[in-house]
Each structure stands twice: as structure tokens, then as C-alpha cells.
Design a protein around this motif. Structure first.
Motif, PDB file in Angstrom:
ATOM      1  N   GLN A 313       0.824  -1.177  -0.022  1.00  7.70           N
ATOM      2  CA  GLN A 313       0.111   0.065   0.003  1.00  7.70           C
ATOM      3  C   GLN A 313       0.898   1.120  -0.110  1.00  7.70           C
ATOM      4  O   GLN A 313       1.900   1.131   0.540  1.00  7.70           O
ATOM      5  CB  GLN A 313      -0.869   0.176   1.395  1.00  7.70           C
ATOM      6  N   VAL A 314       0.498   2.426  -0.459  1.00  6.71           N
ATOM      7  CA  VAL A 314       1.011   3.504  -0.359  1.00  6.71           C
ATOM      8  C   VAL A 314      -0.055   4.588  -0.326  1.00  6.71           C
ATOM      9  O   VAL A 314      -1.022   4.594  -0.578  1.00  6.71           O
ATOM     10  CB  VAL A 314       1.901   4.038  -1.513  1.00  6.71           C
ATOM     11  N   SER A 315       0.259   5.913   0.040  1.00  6.62           N
ATOM     12  CA  SER A 315      -0.759   7.033  -0.187  1.00  6.62           C
ATOM     13  C   SER A 315      -0.303   7.946  -1.050  1.00  6.62           C
ATOM     14  O   SER A 315       0.854   8.259  -1.356  1.00  6.62           O
ATOM     15  CB  SER A 315      -0.984   7.555   1.463  1.00  6.62           C
ATOM     16  N   PRO A 339       0.958  10.589  -9.500  1.00  2.00           N
ATOM     17  CA  PRO A 339       1.699   9.298  -9.822  1.00  2.00           C
ATOM     18  C   PRO A 339       2.468   9.179  -8.540  1.00  2.00           C
ATOM     19  O   PRO A 339       3.078   9.771  -8.086  1.00  2.00           O
ATOM     20  CB  PRO A 339       2.459   9.741 -11.120  1.00  2.00           C
ATOM     21  N   VAL A 340       2.420   7.683  -8.347  1.00  6.47           N
ATOM     22  CA  VAL A 340       3.154   7.244  -7.155  1.00  6.47           C
ATOM     23  C   VAL A 340       3.734   5.615  -7.347  1.00  6.47           C
ATOM     24  O   VAL A 340       3.185   4.921  -8.267  1.00  6.47           O
ATOM     25  CB  VAL A 340       2.310   7.163  -6.186  1.00  6.47           C
ATOM     26  N   GLU A 341       4.683   5.368  -7.079  1.00  8.04           N
ATOM     27  CA  GLU A 341       5.497   3.922  -7.326  1.00  8.04           C
ATOM     28  C   GLU A 341       4.707   3.167  -6.264  1.00  8.04           C
ATOM     29  O   GLU A 341       4.776   3.387  -5.282  1.00  8.04           O
ATOM     30  CB  GLU A 341       6.954   4.125  -6.799  1.00  8.04           C
ATOM     31  N   LEU A 342       4.422   1.936  -7.035  1.00  8.86           N
ATOM     32  CA  LEU A 342       3.883   0.767  -5.913  1.00  8.86           C
ATOM     33  C   LEU A 342       4.042  -0.664  -6.732  1.00  8.86           C
ATOM     34  O   LEU A 342       3.779  -0.607  -7.730  1.00  8.86           O
ATOM     35  CB  LEU A 342       2.173   1.076  -5.972  1.00  8.86           C
ATOM     36  N   ALA A 343       4.725  -1.309  -5.894  1.00 11.00           N
ATOM     37  CA  ALA A 343       4.861  -2.817  -6.189  1.00 11.00           C
ATOM     38  C   ALA A 343       5.657  -2.864  -7.675  1.00 11.00           C
ATOM     39  O   ALA A 343       5.181  -3.539  -8.489  1.00 11.00           O
ATOM     40  CB  ALA A 343       3.541  -3.628  -6.239  1.00 11.00           C
ATOM     41  N   GLY A 344       6.467  -1.893  -7.816  1.00  9.27           N
ATOM     42  CA  GLY A 344       7.231  -1.962  -9.048  1.00  9.27           C
ATOM     43  C   GLY A 344       6.523  -1.373 -10.313  1.00  9.27           C
ATOM     44  O   GLY A 344       7.132  -1.134 -11.263  1.00  9.27           O
ATOM     45  N   THR A 345       5.472  -0.679 -10.209  1.00  9.57           N
ATOM     46  CA  THR A 345       4.838   0.229 -11.324  1.00  9.57           C
ATOM     47  C   THR A 345       4.544   1.542 -10.972  1.00  9.57           C
ATOM     48  O   THR A 345       4.488   1.661  -9.588  1.00  9.57           O
ATOM     49  CB  THR A 345       3.619  -0.647 -11.966  1.00  9.57           C
ATOM     50  N   THR A 346       4.220   2.483 -11.718  1.00  8.56           N
ATOM     51  CA  THR A 346       3.715   3.825 -11.357  1.00  8.56           C
ATOM     52  C   THR A 346       2.242   3.738 -11.473  1.00  8.56           C
ATOM     53  O   THR A 346       1.678   3.292 -12.607  1.00  8.56           O
ATOM     54  CB  THR A 346       4.320   4.615 -12.344  1.00  8.56           C
ATOM     55  N   VAL A 347       1.518   4.158 -10.371  1.00  6.25           N
ATOM     56  CA  VAL A 347       0.199   4.003 -10.488  1.00  6.25           C
ATOM     57  C   VAL A 347      -0.438   5.660 -10.711  1.00  6.25           C
ATOM     58  O   VAL A 347       0.063   6.518 -10.072  1.00  6.25           O
ATOM     59  CB  VAL A 347      -0.291   3.505  -9.135  1.00  6.25           C
ATOM     60  N   LYS A 348      -1.178   5.630 -11.572  1.00  4.40           N
ATOM     61  CA  LYS A 348      -1.818   7.150 -12.008  1.00  4.40           C
ATOM     62  C   LYS A 348      -3.417   7.103 -11.678  1.00  4.40           C
ATOM     63  O   LYS A 348      -3.741   8.303 -11.557  1.00  4.40           O
ATOM     64  CB  LYS A 348      -1.491   7.533 -13.359  1.00  4.40           C
ATOM     65  N   ARG A 349      -4.067   5.814 -11.728  1.00  8.80           N
ATOM     66  CA  ARG A 349      -5.286   5.991 -12.005  1.00  8.80           C
ATOM     67  C   ARG A 349      -5.727   4.922 -10.985  1.00  8.80           C
ATOM     68  O   ARG A 349      -5.023   3.814 -10.989  1.00  8.80           O
ATOM     69  CB  ARG A 349      -5.842   5.583 -13.432  1.00  8.80           C
ATOM     70  N   ALA A 350      -6.998   4.784 -10.710  1.00 10.44           N
ATOM     71  CA  ALA A 350      -7.674   3.603  -9.945  1.00 10.44           C
ATOM     72  C   ALA A 350      -9.041   3.631 -10.144  1.00 10.44           C
ATOM     73  O   ALA A 350      -9.666   4.703 -10.437  1.00 10.44           O
ATOM     74  CB  ALA A 350      -7.313   3.755  -8.502  1.00 10.44           C
ATOM     75  N   SER A 351      -9.865   2.609 -10.228  1.00 11.47           N
ATOM     76  CA  SER A 351     -11.075   2.477 -10.267  1.00 11.47           C
ATOM     77  C   SER A 351     -11.791   2.678  -9.180  1.00 11.47           C
ATOM     78  O   SER A 351     -11.250   2.393  -7.826  1.00 11.47           O
ATOM     79  CB  SER A 351     -11.442   1.173 -10.753  1.00 11.47           C
ATOM     80  N   LEU A 352     -12.820   3.320  -9.290  1.00  9.49           N
ATOM     81  CA  LEU A 352     -13.624   3.782  -8.059  1.00  9.49           C
ATOM     82  C   LEU A 352     -14.911   2.782  -8.004  1.00  9.49           C
ATOM     83  O   LEU A 352     -15.804   2.961  -7.156  1.00  9.49           O
ATOM     84  CB  LEU A 352     -14.057   5.338  -7.817  1.00  9.49           C
ATOM     85  N   TYR A 370      -5.323   6.049   0.420  1.00  8.58           N
ATOM     86  CA  TYR A 370      -4.640   4.820   0.438  1.00  8.58           C
ATOM     87  C   TYR A 370      -4.716   3.920  -0.952  1.00  8.58           C
ATOM     88  O   TYR A 370      -6.087   3.849  -1.184  1.00  8.58           O
ATOM     89  CB  TYR A 370      -4.828   4.168   1.639  1.00  8.58           C
ATOM     90  N   VAL A 371      -3.764   3.777  -1.557  1.00  9.58           N
ATOM     91  CA  VAL A 371      -3.791   2.732  -2.817  1.00  9.58           C
ATOM     92  C   VAL A 371      -3.423   1.241  -2.668  1.00  9.58           C
ATOM     93  O   VAL A 371      -2.238   1.416  -1.854  1.00  9.58           O
ATOM     94  CB  VAL A 371      -3.155   3.450  -3.844  1.00  9.58           C
ATOM     95  N   GLU A 372      -3.844   0.465  -3.018  1.00  9.81           N
ATOM     96  CA  GLU A 372      -3.152  -0.878  -2.883  1.00  9.81           C
ATOM     97  C   GLU A 372      -3.238  -1.554  -4.181  1.00  9.81           C
ATOM     98  O   GLU A 372      -3.964  -1.274  -5.301  1.00  9.81           O
ATOM     99  CB  GLU A 372      -4.247  -1.693  -2.115  1.00  9.81           C
ATOM    100  N   LYS A 373      -2.332  -2.559  -4.734  1.00  4.12           N
ATOM    101  CA  LYS A 373      -2.007  -3.169  -5.655  1.00  4.12           C
ATOM    102  C   LYS A 373      -1.488  -4.514  -5.523  1.00  4.12           C
ATOM    103  O   LYS A 373      -0.571  -4.559  -4.926  1.00  4.12           O
ATOM    104  CB  LYS A 373      -1.031  -2.407  -6.628  1.00  4.12           C
ATOM    105  N   GLY A 374      -2.309  -5.471  -6.068  1.00  7.16           N
ATOM    106  CA  GLY A 374      -1.775  -7.012  -5.962  1.00  7.16           C
ATOM    107  C   GLY A 374      -1.627  -7.456  -7.433  1.00  7.16           C
ATOM    108  O   GLY A 374      -2.907  -7.345  -8.135  1.00  7.16           O
ATOM    109  N   GLY A 375      -0.782  -8.213  -7.791  1.00 11.08           N
ATOM    110  CA  GLY A 375      -0.508  -8.833  -9.111  1.00 11.08           C
ATOM    111  C   GLY A 375      -1.063  -7.740 -10.042  1.00 11.08           C
ATOM    112  O   GLY A 375      -0.721  -6.777 -10.329  1.00 11.08           O
ATOM    113  N   GLU A 376      -1.901  -8.436 -10.896  1.00  9.65           N
ATOM    114  CA  GLU A 376      -2.588  -7.603 -12.249  1.00  9.65           C
ATOM    115  C   GLU A 376      -3.617  -7.110 -11.993  1.00  9.65           C
ATOM    116  O   GLU A 376      -4.033  -6.045 -12.660  1.00  9.65           O
ATOM    117  CB  GLU A 376      -2.890  -8.783 -13.324  1.00  9.65           C
ATOM    118  N   ILE A 377      -4.181  -6.872 -10.928  1.00  5.25           N
ATOM    119  CA  ILE A 377      -5.436  -6.091 -10.371  1.00  5.25           C
ATOM    120  C   ILE A 377      -5.230  -4.782 -10.724  1.00  5.25           C
ATOM    121  O   ILE A 377      -4.042  -4.287 -10.291  1.00  5.25           O
ATOM    122  CB  ILE A 377      -5.924  -6.807  -9.163  1.00  5.25           C
ATOM    123  N   ILE A 378      -6.206  -4.117 -11.259  1.00  2.92           N
ATOM    124  CA  ILE A 378      -5.964  -2.848 -11.209  1.00  2.92           C
ATOM    125  C   ILE A 378      -5.997  -2.214  -9.948  1.00  2.92           C
ATOM    126  O   ILE A 378      -6.738  -2.541  -8.737  1.00  2.92           O
ATOM    127  CB  ILE A 378      -7.322  -1.973 -11.977  1.00  2.92           C
TER     128      ILE A 378
END
Ligand code: AMP
Ligand code: ZN
Length: 666
Positions: A313-315, A339-352, A370-378
Motif C-alpha cells: 500500500q501507499v498513499s 503518480p506514485v510508485e507501487l509494487a514496481g509500477t507507477t500508479v496514476k489511476r484507480a477504479s472507484l 490509500y492505494v493498494e495493488k496486488g498482481g495484475e489487478i487494477i
């Protein structure tokens, strides 16, 4: 010693050293000595081309170049895995499977390696073929590339069966990944994102000599084949190891979900010391006969489940919320983030997800989230850091009009999603629907991509998928990035789509809730589009596995005069709107309305073929015995609790021969 003898001796020696080094991590000679032997063998092979062997250790360096990877149909489908995230999920899974099998259940716990899945076929101990998972039904033949991976044995040892398939994961250990990136930095090139994508990208390189340079590894976990003589998953791991495969020794045999949880807890910490990435644990029913009894859902085995480690997770800050319109008109709110680094990728968008989710999170523009990313999931937004909320922030008001066409949105009772009802006049819906129509699993139109579709719609050349068939070369050539050849390809691809079988056409139409499986069911049951379009809701609901939601949607679709017109036009253009004679062959209604349970081990027919026969004859296969069961087809070793249940309910039991006679198959 003759040349042939010497060559064979060197090959055998090098094989053993290769295994010691790459599989057992335990070399017994120096790299230098190894190289000397390899060079000696290379020289001899050059002198004696008559002793060429595609599986010689010298072939590891690659050199074969593949332009187009051949598509191969998997003999055994490569399924995905269902996921679980908590103790409760695992307990629910155990409760479900305990209803379906008899006796105690043991589980094997294995690590879930995060790479690219791979299926290897061996015949008489030699590697024949390596195929990627692809869509699970078909993958790409990447043998030339996989041969260069040193931990993939080209020759097996021990008591291997004459023919089998073995599955595993191609991973790129962190060390190797970092080295590759150091080189990229030195060359001023863009960095590889993460080991997983780099591993799967490597498999599709055209030059196998390039692949040979990458420090890939192959970790194995599953053996498939007929009459292999293995009875448990744990045994199969041990066997694979004995035949020369790399099978990590973290796997463990346990007797309960509590023990599974201990394994998970241990590896959740310890995994950080592993040389490669893992994203969870895979729990499998150990007994292969119990696995058979449990079978598969449309996507995954019932006998296995993945337990995902808690994601990182990151914020970050929410910049804005925008709204996307999907091909069904469904509105999806999207969070645009700093944009924020998370689990090796840059996250810019997330689904609501939907309006409820926004309300539940009370998420506002300007919030720290707070943003979370697991595997392939958006990436997913977990919540808001209220301590950082600005006093000036305003609650989010969900939109009420379509951002694309301005139509007022609707939301049906009990549904989470808002919809734009402007089915035939809202551009993203029109484009999305045509993009779905041409997609690989639907009409699979070569030469026509998603962007071209958008262009054709935006230029006013097409309004729906039936218009595709009237496109002319003169219309296409003036379009951006189009030339004589690409226009020909496009028209050719469209013309060829008239050969696509009916069930896929039905899926391609994009009727809401009619996915691949439902389309197959409907096609099989009704056999033609005319029969489906004149069915009543009541009739539809009576078809196996068709619920009210699907039935309503089908009725809705064919209720529209516009849709009926489109279908008529497709018909005129020769699109397959009924089952072909070939597909109808062997299909009867002999078992119509009957629910049949298949259990035990059969002599004359495989369980899969038996189930197919039941379905081809209009019957339904179910995995548990109940008062609705019409009869049971039982082979050897029917479990005691099934037997008891059948006796109690006085359910008829047929053996395989009685059953085949019943449907006049023999
Ligand atoms: P998913 O892609 O998330 O559906 O997960 C399924 C995939 O996990 C399979 O296709 C395998 O490629 C992969 N996998 C990794 N480790 C294992 C394992 N030990 N057993 C089974 N599948 C595994
Ligand atoms: Zn709209």
C-alpha cells in the motif's frame, strides 16, 4: 573412443553438471571446466553433423529465430486459480469441497510464483514442446526460446512416463533482473519495469540467442497426462524433482486449513528472502482422485485455491474523478492520482467502481488516499486519510448525465452501476460494442484494430457492426495510416468473419450478460438466432443456467427494432446465425431435463468425454447428489458417502456401459 561415443559421453556429463548447477544449485566442477567441455562438444558436433541432436547441451545457446509463433491448442486446458484473502475464504472453500468429496482431505501448500505460466511436453524423456498459457485454450509455441533456459531439462532421468505434460512458471530472479537493468542504465536505455513482465516478454523474443542471455528459470508444479501412475499432488512434485525438474522445496503436505494458515504466515515473512517474486500460496487437494471428483468451474479448478499475500500500500493525492462509459453503457468512475510508485509500477489511476463506493469512502478531490495493488489487478483505493483532509474540500456529487452524449443516466433497482441508456447514439457504446464484436474471442477480425474502429465510427463510416460488411476500399484508403495493403487486409478479415461459428457470433453481438459460456448454452439449446429471438422470458429462464437477469437482457435486445434490423443485415451478409451441420452432429435431446452425477473411475471412456456426451445429449452434469438427480453414472471407487446418499434418496445408479447403452452410443 569413436567420435559418436565421445559426443554422447560429453553430452551426458554436461547434462549432469547442468542439472547440478541450475537445478540443484550445487556445482561439482568449475565454470571454466564446464566451458572447456562444452567447447569440446561444440567442436565435435561441427565435425560430425551426422550426430546432430536438437536436445544437445550445445543447443542451449539458442540461435533459432522465430518470426511468428505457431498457435498450439492445449491438450489440457490451462486454467486460472480462484483467489482467497482470509481465513474465512479458506474455510468457505473447504466447506464447499467437503460437500463434493468423500473422506479426509489433505492439502499441498506451494508458493505461488509470479512469472509466466508454461506448459512443457515430454515424449520418451525428451522435451518436445513448450507452449505459453495464452488464453488457456491455445498458446504460443515458444520451444526454441524455452530450450535456452538452463533449468528446463532437455533430457529426463529416472522412471518418467512415455508421454506427459508438465506445467510451471518461468520466472526471472531478482538478481538477474537487476543485472539486466544495470546494463540498461549503462546503455542509457529505459528500464525494465518488473521481473514478471520481463520474464513473459522474454519468451516472445524472436531471437532465441537473446533469450539465452537472460537468466530465466523454470519452476514446475503440475503434471498432466493419461495413466501416469501418480496418485497425489505431493507425489507428483517429488517425481518431477526426480526426473530432473526444478521444483522448489518449500511445498508442504498438511491436514487442515489451520496448518495451511501456518504455512501462509511463515512464507508471508520468509518470501522476502527468496531469489524470485512470489505473490501468494497455492493450496491444492492432494489426492488426485478427489481432484477429479471436484473438477473445474468455467475458469478454475475447484480443487485448488490461491491465497494472496496482502498487497503493498501507499498513499497519494486524488487529483480528479472522471467518468468512463463502457460498451454496455455502464459508467465507471476513475480516480486520477498524483503518480506514485507501487509494487514496481507507477500508479496514476484507480477504479472507484460505482457511486456507492464513492459514497462509502466519502472520497473527495484533494484528499490523500490509500492505494493498494496486488498482481495484475487494477489498483484499488482503500480509504481516505481524513487527518489530511482540507477544510475547503467538498463532497463528491455523482454525475447525473452521460459525459459523452449528455443523456440522463439511469440506475436500475438493486444495481450498483449507473447506465447511459442511449444505446445506439452514444459514441463510446457504439465503438465499444464494435470493438467487442471484432475481438479475438468473438469474431476475431484480423487487420482491424480498436483504434481503426473508433476512427471508422468517428468518421461516420459505420454505426454498428453490420455496417462493417458494407465498407469499401475507397472509403478506407483515405483514412489515417491506411494504405492499399492494410485496406485489403481489413476487408479480407471482415469477409472471413462470416465463417465464425454461431455461438461466437452470439457472444460477439454484445448482449448484456451473454458472455462466452452463456452464448454457448443458448446456441446449443436454440440452435439459431431466430429461435432465440422468438423465445419468451419464461422459456429462456427454463434453459439450464439462464437466470432472470440474462433472460430479461436477451428479451430487451431482440425487442429493439433497430437490433432486429442489424441482425437481418448480418444474415444477408452471410454471417453464421445458426449452428452448422457439423456442430449439430451428435447432438440429441435424449437426456433433456435430466440432471446427472458422474462419479468414480471409468474403464472405457474418460470422465471428460463422459460429461461431454451427457451435455451433447441435452443433459446437465452436476457434482452433488440431491433429490433433483435423475441418475448417477458410477465407475469404480464410488465414495462411501455418495453411495449412502444415493441409497437414501433411492437414486438410480448406472455403470458406464449401461449409460452408453441408454443413449444408444454403443
Ligand atoms: P492467476 O493468473 O492469478 O489466475 O493465477 C493462476 C496462475 O498462477 C497459474 O496459471 C500459474 O501460472 C500460476 N502459479 C504460480 N505458482 C503456482 C503453483 N504453485 N501452482 C499452480 N499455479 C501456480
Ligand atoms: Zn451516453
Amino acid at each position: 573412443m569413436g567420435a559418436e561415443q565421445k559426443i554422447n559421453q560429453l553430452r551426458n556429463e554436461l547434462r549432469v553438471h547442468n542439472h547440478n548447477y541450475y537445478v540443484l544449485d550445487n556445482p561439482t566442477i568449475s565454470d571454466y571446466e564446464f566451458d572447456l567441455k562444452l567447447k569440446e562438444l561444440q567442436a565435435l558436433e561441427v565435425q560430425h553433423p551426422e550426430f546432430f541432436d536438437a536436445n544437445s547441451p550445445t543447443q542451449r545457446v539458442g540461435g533459432e529465430v522465430t518470426k511468428n509463433f505457431e498457435t498450439v491448442t492445449h491438450e489440457f486446458r490451462m486454467y486460472s486459480l480462484d483467489n482467497s484473502y482470509s481465513k474465512e475464504d479458506l474455510q468457505d472453500w473447504e466447506t464447499r469441497i467437503k460437500k463434493l468429496v468423500d473422506g479426509d482431505i489433505q492439502y499441498t501448500c506451494e508458493l505461488k510464483y509470479d512469472g509466466a505460466s508454461m506448459s512443457l511436453t515430454y515424449e520418451n524423456g525428451l522435451l518436445q514442446r513448450a507452449v505459453t498459457r495464452g488464453d488457456g485454450f491455445q498458446g504460443d509455441n515458444v520451444t526454441a526460446n524455452v530450450k535456452t533456459i538452463r533449468s528446463v531439462p532437455l533430457h529426463l532421468k529416472g522412471d518418467y512416463p512415455p508421454k506427459f505434460e508438465i506445467r510451471g512458471e518461468i520466472v526471472l530472479p531478482f538478481d538477474g533482473f537487476n543485472k539486466m537493468n544495470e546494463e540498461r542504465i549503462a546503455n542509457g536505455e529505459e528500464l525494465y519495469r518488473n521481473p514478471r513482465n520481463t520474464a513473459s516478454g522474454s519468451l516472445k523474443l524472436q531471437d532465441s540467442a537473446e533469450v539465452a542471455k537472460r537468466p530465466l528459470e523454470c519452476l514446475l508444479y503440475n503434471i498432466k497426462g493419461q495413466n501416469i501412475g501418480i496418485r497425489t499432488q505431493y507425489e507428483s512434485l517429488e517425481k518431477a524433482r526426480a526426473w530432473g525438474f526444478k521444483v522448489p522445496d518449500a511445498s508442504k503436505l498438511v491436514n487442515s486449513i489451520d496448518e495451511v494458515l501456518n504455512f501462509v504466515a511463515y512464507w508471508d515473512v520468509e518470501r522476502h528472502n527468496l531469489p524470485y517474486e512470489t505473490d501468494g500460496v497455492v493450496i491444492k487437494v492432494n489426492d488426485l482422485q478427489q481432484q477429479e471428483e471436484l473438477g473445474y468451474t468455467a475458469k478454475a479448478p475447484r480443487w485448488a485455491i490461491a491465497y494472496k499475500f496482502k498487497a503493498e500500500q501507499v498513499s497519494t493525492k486524488l487529483k480528479s474523478i472522471t467518468y468512463q462509459v463502457g460498451r454496455t453503457g455502464a459508467i465507471t468512475p476513475v480516480a486520477n492520482l498524483v503518480p506514485v510508485e507501487l509494487a514496481g509500477t507507477t500508479v496514476k489511476r484507480a477504479s472507484l467502481h460505482n457511486a456507492d463506493q464513492i459514497e462509502k469512502l466519502d472520497i473527495r478531490v484533494g484528499d490523500e488516499v490509500y492505494v493498494e495493488k496486488g498482481g495484475e489487478i487494477i489498483p484499488k483505493i482503500l480509504g481516505v486519510d481524513l487527518s489530511k483532509r482540507l477544510e475547503t474540500s467538498e463532497a463528491t456529487n455523482y454525475i447525473t448525465f452521460c459525459p459523452e452524449c449528455g443523456t440522463e443516466l439511469i440506475r436500475k433497482d438493486g444495481e450498483a452501476q449507473h447506465y447511459c441508456p442511449n444505446y445506439n447514439g452514444c459514441n463510446p457504446q457504439i465503438i465499444g460494442r464494435i470493438q467487442h464484436y471484432i475481438s479475438r474471442k468473438a469474431m476475431d477480425i484480423d487487420g482491424l484494430g480498436g483504434e481503426t474502429v473508433a476512427m471508422l465510427v468517428n468518421e461516420g463510416l459505420i454505426k454498428n457492426y453490420s455496417d462493417l460488411y458494407e465498407l469499401t476500399k475507397e472509403q478506407i484508403i483515405p483514412l489515417e495510416r491506411m494504405a492499399e495493403k492494410s485496406a485489403d487486409n481489413l476487408l479480407d478479415g471482415i469477409a472471413k468473419s462470416t465463417q465464425i461459428p454461431f455461438e461466437r457470433v452470439l457472444f460477439a453481438l454484445g448482449i448484456r450478460y451473454v458472455g462466452e459460456t452463456v452464448a454457448k448454452k443458448l446456441a446449443k439449446h436454440y440452435k439459431s438466432i431466430d429461435a432465440i429471438s422468438s423465445a419468451t422470458e419464461e422459456e429462456l429462464v427454463n434453459v439450464d443456467e439462464i437466470g432472470v437477469k440474462i433472460a430479461e437482457s436477451v428479451i430487451d435486445f431482440f425487442g429493439s427494432p433497430e437490433n432486429r434490423l442489424i441482425i437481418e443485415r448480418l444474415k444477408q451478409f452471410g454471417v453464421q446465425l445458426e449452428l452448422s451441420a457439423e456442430a449439430l452432429e451428435g447432438q440429441t435431446n435424449k437426456l433433456e431435463g435430466q440432471t446427472i452425477v458422474v462419479t468414480g473411475v471409468f474403464e472405457s471412456i474418460s470422465r471428460t468425454d463422459l460429461k461431454k456426451l451427457i451435455e451433447d445429449n441435452g443433459g446437465k452434469v452436476s457434482s452433488s447428489i440431491s433429490s433433483k438427480t435423475s441418475f448417477i453414472v458410477a465407475g469404480a471407487n464410488m465414495g462411501p458417502s455418495k453411495k449412502e446418499k444415493a441409497e437414501k434418496l433411492q437414486t438410480t445408479i448406472l455403470n458406464e456401459y449401461e449409460f452408453l447403452q441408454k443413449i444408444e452410443y454403443m
